[in-house]
Design a protein around this motif. Structure first.
Motif, PDB file in Angstrom:
ATOM      1  N   LYS A  16       0.804  -1.224   0.000  1.00  0.00           N
ATOM      2  CA  LYS A  16       0.000   0.000   0.000  1.00  0.00           C
ATOM      3  C   LYS A  16       0.837   1.274   0.000  1.00  0.00           C
ATOM      4  O   LYS A  16       0.296   2.373   0.120  1.00  0.00           O
ATOM      5  N   LYS A  17       2.149   1.151  -0.138  1.00  0.00           N
ATOM      6  CA  LYS A  17       2.992   2.336  -0.233  1.00  0.00           C
ATOM      7  C   LYS A  17       3.057   2.785  -1.691  1.00  0.00           C
ATOM      8  O   LYS A  17       3.215   1.963  -2.603  1.00  0.00           O
ATOM      9  N   GLN A  18       2.935   4.091  -1.896  1.00  0.00           N
ATOM     10  CA  GLN A  18       2.949   4.586  -3.265  1.00  0.00           C
ATOM     11  C   GLN A  18       4.345   5.056  -3.652  1.00  0.00           C
ATOM     12  O   GLN A  18       5.148   5.461  -2.806  1.00  0.00           O
ATOM     13  N   SER A  19       4.620   4.985  -4.933  1.00  0.00           N
ATOM     14  CA  SER A  19       5.901   5.434  -5.477  1.00  0.00           C
ATOM     15  C   SER A  19       5.641   6.364  -6.652  1.00  0.00           C
ATOM     16  O   SER A  19       4.623   6.249  -7.343  1.00  0.00           O
ATOM     17  N   ALA A  51      -1.598  14.539  -3.528  1.00  0.00           N
ATOM     18  CA  ALA A  51      -1.568  13.337  -4.360  1.00  0.00           C
ATOM     19  C   ALA A  51      -0.154  12.784  -4.491  1.00  0.00           C
ATOM     20  O   ALA A  51       0.080  11.573  -4.314  1.00  0.00           O
ATOM     21  N   ILE A  52       0.801  13.653  -4.794  1.00  0.00           N
ATOM     22  CA  ILE A  52       2.165  13.182  -5.041  1.00  0.00           C
ATOM     23  C   ILE A  52       2.859  12.736  -3.762  1.00  0.00           C
ATOM     24  O   ILE A  52       3.586  11.736  -3.746  1.00  0.00           O
ATOM     25  N   THR A  53       2.639  13.451  -2.668  1.00  0.00           N
ATOM     26  CA  THR A  53       3.281  13.075  -1.404  1.00  0.00           C
ATOM     27  C   THR A  53       2.557  11.933  -0.708  1.00  0.00           C
ATOM     28  O   THR A  53       3.110  11.303   0.205  1.00  0.00           O
ATOM     29  N   GLY A  54       1.313  11.677  -1.104  1.00  0.00           N
ATOM     30  CA  GLY A  54       0.534  10.645  -0.431  1.00  0.00           C
ATOM     31  C   GLY A  54       0.010  11.061   0.929  1.00  0.00           C
ATOM     32  O   GLY A  54      -0.422  10.218   1.718  1.00  0.00           O
ATOM     33  N   LYS A  55       0.000  12.365   1.199  1.00  0.00           N
ATOM     34  CA  LYS A  55      -0.457  12.855   2.504  1.00  0.00           C
ATOM     35  C   LYS A  55      -1.960  12.681   2.705  1.00  0.00           C
ATOM     36  O   LYS A  55      -2.446  12.749   3.839  1.00  0.00           O
ATOM     37  N   ALA A  56      -2.691  12.519   1.631  1.00  0.00           N
ATOM     38  CA  ALA A  56      -4.130  12.275   1.715  1.00  0.00           C
ATOM     39  C   ALA A  56      -4.509  11.385   0.536  1.00  0.00           C
ATOM     40  O   ALA A  56      -3.829  11.380  -0.495  1.00  0.00           O
ATOM     41  N   VAL A 310       7.697  17.447  -8.742  1.00  0.00           N
ATOM     42  CA  VAL A 310       7.691  16.652  -7.516  1.00  0.00           C
ATOM     43  C   VAL A 310       8.200  17.470  -6.324  1.00  0.00           C
ATOM     44  O   VAL A 310       7.622  17.434  -5.231  1.00  0.00           O
ATOM     45  N   GLY A 311       9.258  18.240  -6.527  1.00  0.00           N
ATOM     46  CA  GLY A 311       9.761  19.093  -5.455  1.00  0.00           C
ATOM     47  C   GLY A 311       8.756  20.152  -5.045  1.00  0.00           C
ATOM     48  O   GLY A 311       8.572  20.429  -3.847  1.00  0.00           O
ATOM     49  N   ALA A 312       8.074  20.741  -6.022  1.00  0.00           N
ATOM     50  CA  ALA A 312       7.067  21.762  -5.712  1.00  0.00           C
ATOM     51  C   ALA A 312       5.891  21.156  -4.956  1.00  0.00           C
ATOM     52  O   ALA A 312       5.289  21.808  -4.094  1.00  0.00           O
ATOM     53  N   ALA A 313       5.560  19.894  -5.254  1.00  0.00           N
ATOM     54  CA  ALA A 313       4.469  19.223  -4.548  1.00  0.00           C
ATOM     55  C   ALA A 313       4.788  19.095  -3.058  1.00  0.00           C
ATOM     56  O   ALA A 313       3.918  19.312  -2.201  1.00  0.00           O
TER      57      ALA A 313
END
Length: 329
Positions: A16-19, A51-56, A310-313
């Motif tokens: 369940k970990k996203q990459s 979305a990109i960080t997977g924080k929610a 990705v960095g900006a996310a």
């Protein structure tokens, strides 16, 4: 070999970990739709950061190309409303959540999701506005429909240095409102004043537990923060006022009471940009083209390339982004 284009692809493993990976896709790998668009400009919104960080749990299918909005040129269409060469904008409709989104060289979507790029706006300007600015315009329109005009009194904007807040301040000040900007970044005071804020308050005044009713301070508000901040904004809204709620940077909860609603007649106006009907979208984009100061838009915008997404996310989730970030694809 089929033509390929660069894309960001988010996957999730059995654990369940996203990459997140940068890859190459072909047209054949895009999802269903009746219009294919060459994506020229996009942006990084708070939702994209989540979305990109997977924080929610923003992304609801894997793998997925993130990115909730874009501007570009139609390169093929079987939809009668669009033809090759049309300049278009997309915001929401589950793009970047359940449907491949903007962080790729091309996107295939339903033509009903698109709106035309206004004649007096470039694709880059459209994404400098982006979903954040379009949401700000929807919020302004909601306050106007509720009768919150400049002569009713001040309007507060929370999360003022963020994307929604920055555009909201520029719009409201242009329309003649006295804008009170709430921010946790005092170093941005000059930036907010230049956008049109008449007063600046520290977010600490609004971020703690709210009283059922507090001293009346404003006729309306645009809140991108939620939680205790929204509860305080409501408790300080004057009789018959209204607050447009469009974000959750502090949280999804609303630890408030019914007091502002039944004792002061305050209205809480929910703002949804994702599934908003087309007539509202067209009005919002027409007004953004006509009423948003292009000089202020340029001042609140930073441009990055595809490799900076990705960095900006991460930065936007950490509160390090001021205003809007536009991405050249």
């Amino acid at each position: 070999m089929p033509e390929t284009f660069k894309a960001i692809l988010i996957s999730r493993g059995e654990d369940k970990k996203q990459s997140v990976a940068v890859t190459e896709l072909t047209d054949a790998e895009l999802m269903d739709g009746d219009v294919t668009v060459a994506v020229e400009w996009t942006t990084v919104n708070y939702k994209d950061g989540l979305a990109i960080t997977g924080k929610a749990p923003v992304i609801r299918r894997f793998p997925l190309v993130p990115g909730v909005d874009f501007a570009g040129t139609v390169i093929s269409s079987s939809n009668p409303d669009w033809e090759e060469g049309d300049k278009v904008i997309l915001n929401g409709w589950g793009v970047g959540e359940t449907h491949f989104g903007a962080y790729a060289g091309r996107a295939r979507v339903k033509g009903d999701w698109l709106v035309p790029l206004p004649d007096n706006m470039t694709a880059r300007q459209a994404m400098a506005i982006g979903t954040a600015g379009y949401t700000a315009m929807l919020s302004v329109m909601a306050l106007e429909r509720h009768g919150i005009t400049p002569n009713r009194g001040p309007v507060v904007v929370t999360g003022a240095a963020g994307g929604v807040g920055s555009v909201a301040i520029a719009l409201l000040s242009r329309l003649g409102y006295h804008v009170i900007a709430s921010t946790g970044r005092p170093a941005e005071s000059a930036y907010l004043t230049d956008l049109g804020a008449a007063e600046i308050i520290d977010r600490g005044e609004l971020s703690g537990p709210a009283k059922p009713l507090a001293k009346e301070r404003w006729a309306g508000g645009i809140d991108a923060v939620g939680s205790h901040t929204l509860a305080n904004v409501l408790s300080m809204t004057s009789y018959g006022g209204a607050v447009a709620a469009c974000g959750l940077a502090q949280g999804m909860d609303l630890p408030s009471s019914v007091a502002p609603f039944i004792l002061r007649g305050v209205s809480l106006l929910g703002i949804d940009s994702v599934m908003a009907p087309k007539e509202l979208r067209l009005e919002a984009w027409w007004r953004l083209a006509d009423e948003l100061d292009h000089g202020k838009l340029a001042a609140l915008t930073t441009t990055i390339g595809f490799d900076g997404i990705v960095g900006a996310a991460t930065d936007i989730i950490d509160g390090k982004i001021r205003g809007r970030v536009v991405v050249g694809i």
